[in-house]
Write an enzyme that holds these catalytic residues in place. Structure first.
Site, short mmCIF file in Angstrom:
data_model
loop_
_atom_site.label_atom_id
_atom_site.label_comp_id
_atom_site.label_asym_id
_atom_site.label_seq_id
_atom_site.Cartn_x
_atom_site.Cartn_y
_atom_site.Cartn_z
CG HIS A 102 4.57 0.99 -3.29
ND1 HIS A 102 5.17 0.59 -2.11
CD2 HIS A 102 3.39 0.31 -3.35
CE1 HIS A 102 4.41 -0.28 -1.49
NE2 HIS A 102 3.31 -0.47 -2.22
CG ASP A 104 -1.25 -0.20 -3.01
OD1 ASP A 104 -0.06 -0.57 -2.88
OD2 ASP A 104 -2.09 -0.26 -2.09
CG HIS A 259 1.67 2.28 1.02
ND1 HIS A 259 0.92 2.71 -0.06
CD2 HIS A 259 1.77 0.93 0.86
CE1 HIS A 259 0.58 1.70 -0.82
NE2 HIS A 259 1.09 0.60 -0.30
NE ARG A 274 -3.20 -4.14 -2.33
CZ ARG A 274 -2.26 -4.00 -3.26
NH1 ARG A 274 -1.10 -3.45 -2.95
NH2 ARG A 274 -2.48 -4.42 -4.49
#
Length: 307
Positions: A102, A104, A259, A274
């Site tokens: 995916h 983000d 990623h 994150r």
């Protein structure tokens, strides 16, 4: 830790198509504008940067580093942040693993331009992060398929069928799904996105891209085409495998990568934090911008100026 001087700010490539690393560059302080510019240039070139011995040991330091590259998003449109840190999202194995490819938050109209991940708790083995270059994938397409992809638009949403075999589900899977979809978003993005800084074209798809916007095309046919294009993204030569170690930070360009976090650590604790940097609205090869179809993401992120 040995400090890296400005004249020695050099990144070592991790692969021919994506990824570079540097060890001993202290990211915790006020970085000079020229250092930020050199990191940005390296990001444009390599798509994913690994900073080892980065000296970013707190959420505050990670937030401070990320702000060098633009305004920040909130932690997530639907998922709770780290307590007291509205910009920090815990990526915690206790809540499951992101073991699908995916980019983000592509279900909003202006997804983050870049993401930072910082190591907190690491398993004794496994727990890597795989990052793929969607620009390299686009270049790999045969001419006819590339021309077809240039014309396509995909609907990205956070509200889709998460069904996986029950023996592979995390124990908190149902609760996480409810949190993740408590607000529903849907956005039409070009399948081929033009990077605003480099002019490169990349396949802008991934896990949130659920169907193509073509009249008369069934969902099954849409997904078959998306799967065909996605297979180019995840070719091994387009992927860098980032091995985690303590005191490490990874910065990757969310506009032109995907990623994946493989669940290969036998239930050991794995936690990263994150912080994401606000992004612009994607545009297609003919300059048409993405369009929000459902959901208001303005409280999550501003539309950031190009940088």
């Amino acid at each position: 830790m040995t400090a890296i001087t400005e004249t020695r700010l050099e990144f070592a490539k991790l692969g021919s198509r994506i990824g570079a690393e540097i060890r001993g560059l202290d990211l915790s302080g006020d970085l000079p504008a020229r250092t930020v510019a050199r990191i940005r240039a390296a990001l444009n070139e390599h798509k994913a940067l690994v900073f080892r011995e980065a000296n970013i040991l707190t959420d505050e330091a990670q937030v401070k580093f990320a702000r060098h590259f633009g305004p920040l998003t909130k932690a997530h449109p639907t998922v709770a942040s780290v307590e007291g840190e509205e910009n920090v999202l815990p990526v915690d194995s206790e809540n499951g693993s992101a073991n699908n490819w995916h980019t983000d938050v592509t279900f909003v109209v202006n997804p983050p331009q870049a993401s930072t991940l910082r190591s907190i708790d690491l398993p004794a083995y496994g727990g890597e992060t795989l990052i793929a270059s969607s620009a390299a994938a686009y270049r790999d397409l045969p001419d006819e398929l590339r021309n077809f992809a240039d014309t396509l638009w995909a609907i990205h949403t956070n509200d889709y069928d998460y069904s996986v075999p029950k023996n592979l589900e995390h124990q908190n899977a149902e609760e996480r799904r409810k949190e993740f979809t408590r607000l529903k978003f849907e956005t039409a993005h070009p399948v081929v996105r033009v990077h605003p800084l480099t002019g490169e074209r990349g396949l802008f798809i991934g896990g949130f891209a659920q169907r193509l916007r073509i009249v008369g095309l069934s969902n099954t046919e849409s997904r078959d085409i998306i799967r065909l294009l996605q297979a180019y993204v995840t070719r091994p030569e387009n992927v860098v495998r980032v091995n985690w170690e303590p005191n490490q930070l990874v910065l990757f360009d969310n506009r032109i990568t995907q990623h994946y976090a493989p669940d290969n650590y036998d239930g050991q604790p794995r936690k990263l934090n994150r912080v994401t940097i606000a992004g612009d609205i994607p545009v297609s090869v003919d300059g048409t911008p993405s369009q929000a179809l459902k959901g208001d993401s303005s409280t999550y992120s501003e539309v950031a100026p190009l940088n």
